[in-house]
Design a protein around this motif. Sequence first.
Motif, PDB file in Angstrom:
ATOM      1  N   ARG A 255       0.837  -1.208   0.000  1.00  0.00           N
ATOM      2  CA  ARG A 255       0.000   0.000   0.000  1.00  0.00           C
ATOM      3  C   ARG A 255       0.867   1.252   0.000  1.00  0.00           C
ATOM      4  O   ARG A 255       0.606   2.201  -0.738  1.00  0.00           O
ATOM      5  CB  ARG A 255      -0.916   0.002   1.215  1.00  0.00           C
ATOM      6  CG  ARG A 255      -2.077  -0.971   1.127  1.00  0.00           C
ATOM      7  CD  ARG A 255      -2.859  -1.076   2.412  1.00  0.00           C
ATOM      8  NE  ARG A 255      -3.319   0.212   2.915  1.00  0.00           N
ATOM      9  CZ  ARG A 255      -3.878   0.367   4.126  1.00  0.00           C
ATOM     10  NH1 ARG A 255      -4.045  -0.683   4.932  1.00  0.00           N
ATOM     11  NH2 ARG A 255      -4.281   1.560   4.515  1.00  0.00           N
ATOM     12  N   ARG A 256       1.897   1.259   0.809  1.00  0.00           N
ATOM     13  CA  ARG A 256       2.811   2.414   0.882  1.00  0.00           C
ATOM     14  C   ARG A 256       3.479   2.650  -0.453  1.00  0.00           C
ATOM     15  O   ARG A 256       3.563   3.789  -0.937  1.00  0.00           O
ATOM     16  CB  ARG A 256       3.847   2.174   1.977  1.00  0.00           C
ATOM     17  CG  ARG A 256       4.839   3.300   2.157  1.00  0.00           C
ATOM     18  CD  ARG A 256       5.772   2.955   3.337  1.00  0.00           C
ATOM     19  NE  ARG A 256       6.759   3.962   3.537  1.00  0.00           N
ATOM     20  CZ  ARG A 256       8.055   3.787   3.291  1.00  0.00           C
ATOM     21  NH1 ARG A 256       8.511   2.626   2.862  1.00  0.00           N
ATOM     22  NH2 ARG A 256       8.912   4.760   3.513  1.00  0.00           N
ATOM     23  N   ARG A 257       3.984   1.590  -1.066  1.00  0.00           N
ATOM     24  CA  ARG A 257       4.645   1.680  -2.363  1.00  0.00           C
ATOM     25  C   ARG A 257       3.686   2.253  -3.412  1.00  0.00           C
ATOM     26  O   ARG A 257       4.035   3.149  -4.170  1.00  0.00           O
ATOM     27  CB  ARG A 257       5.152   0.303  -2.772  1.00  0.00           C
ATOM     28  CG  ARG A 257       6.221   0.290  -3.817  1.00  0.00           C
ATOM     29  CD  ARG A 257       6.886  -1.063  -4.056  1.00  0.00           C
ATOM     30  NE  ARG A 257       6.352  -2.220  -3.361  1.00  0.00           N
ATOM     31  CZ  ARG A 257       6.838  -2.728  -2.218  1.00  0.00           C
ATOM     32  NH1 ARG A 257       7.855  -2.161  -1.627  1.00  0.00           N
ATOM     33  NH2 ARG A 257       6.305  -3.794  -1.676  1.00  0.00           N
ATOM     34  N   ALA A 258       2.453   1.763  -3.420  1.00  0.00           N
ATOM     35  CA  ALA A 258       1.457   2.249  -4.381  1.00  0.00           C
ATOM     36  C   ALA A 258       1.141   3.730  -4.139  1.00  0.00           C
ATOM     37  O   ALA A 258       1.037   4.507  -5.093  1.00  0.00           O
ATOM     38  CB  ALA A 258       0.189   1.409  -4.291  1.00  0.00           C
ATOM     39  N   ALA A 259       1.004   4.116  -2.883  1.00  0.00           N
ATOM     40  CA  ALA A 259       0.650   5.509  -2.552  1.00  0.00           C
ATOM     41  C   ALA A 259       1.773   6.463  -2.938  1.00  0.00           C
ATOM     42  O   ALA A 259       1.512   7.571  -3.417  1.00  0.00           O
ATOM     43  CB  ALA A 259       0.341   5.636  -1.073  1.00  0.00           C
ATOM     44  N   LEU A 260       3.013   6.037  -2.709  1.00  0.00           N
ATOM     45  CA  LEU A 260       4.150   6.918  -2.962  1.00  0.00           C
ATOM     46  C   LEU A 260       4.695   6.790  -4.372  1.00  0.00           C
ATOM     47  O   LEU A 260       5.686   7.446  -4.719  1.00  0.00           O
ATOM     48  CB  LEU A 260       5.250   6.663  -1.924  1.00  0.00           C
ATOM     49  CG  LEU A 260       4.847   6.946  -0.471  1.00  0.00           C
ATOM     50  CD1 LEU A 260       5.969   6.583   0.486  1.00  0.00           C
ATOM     51  CD2 LEU A 260       4.420   8.393  -0.299  1.00  0.00           C
ATOM     52  N   GLY A 261       4.074   5.922  -5.172  1.00  0.00           N
ATOM     53  CA  GLY A 261       4.469   5.815  -6.569  1.00  0.00           C
ATOM     54  C   GLY A 261       5.786   5.105  -6.802  1.00  0.00           C
ATOM     55  O   GLY A 261       6.573   5.504  -7.644  1.00  0.00           O
ATOM     56  N   GLY A 262       6.016   4.055  -6.084  1.00  0.00           N
ATOM     57  CA  GLY A 262       7.260   3.318  -6.364  1.00  0.00           C
ATOM     58  C   GLY A 262       7.617   2.497  -5.254  1.00  0.00           C
ATOM     59  O   GLY A 262       8.240   1.749  -4.881  1.00  0.00           O
TER      60      GLY A 262
END
Length: 156
Positions: A149-156
């Motif tokens: 989820r964090r990776r998706a939210a921060l774009g990478g």
Amino acid sequence: MSGSRDGRCACGSIRYRLLSPPMFVHCCHCRDCQRQTGSAFVLNALIETDRVGLLSGEPEPAAVPTDSGQPHVIHRCPACRTALWSTYGGRTAVRFVRVGTLDDPAALPPDVHIFTRSKLPWVVLPDGVPAFEVYYDPQALWPRASLERRRAALGG
């Protein structure tokens, strides 16, 4: 945390809802948090901005100085000035929601204690909750789903 969790400012002008469980909950003991809250620490639920639904009102952003020099914007009720959430480092896709503003703050205990080097001496940390003098490696502590989820939210 099952279902949604609602929260509000002190005067009730702003109401919000967490639309999913947070990714992770920090208990931060840094001097910035102590100074900005007037307390010994702050509890922040890290959650994607698009998973915080406003039910009423509109918080006002206020930039505050930090020891690190990184941007920190606190979103406050314009009427009572309660801090509802923050964004850090210019990353607006993730909010640090103040757990104390939830209708049931006990529902989100901390997953980690950070910046314990500046923890006040009379604060006793609970057994079984990781604690770090400064920060930590999220890859080592966060559940896989939260990391995704964090990776998706921060774009990478």
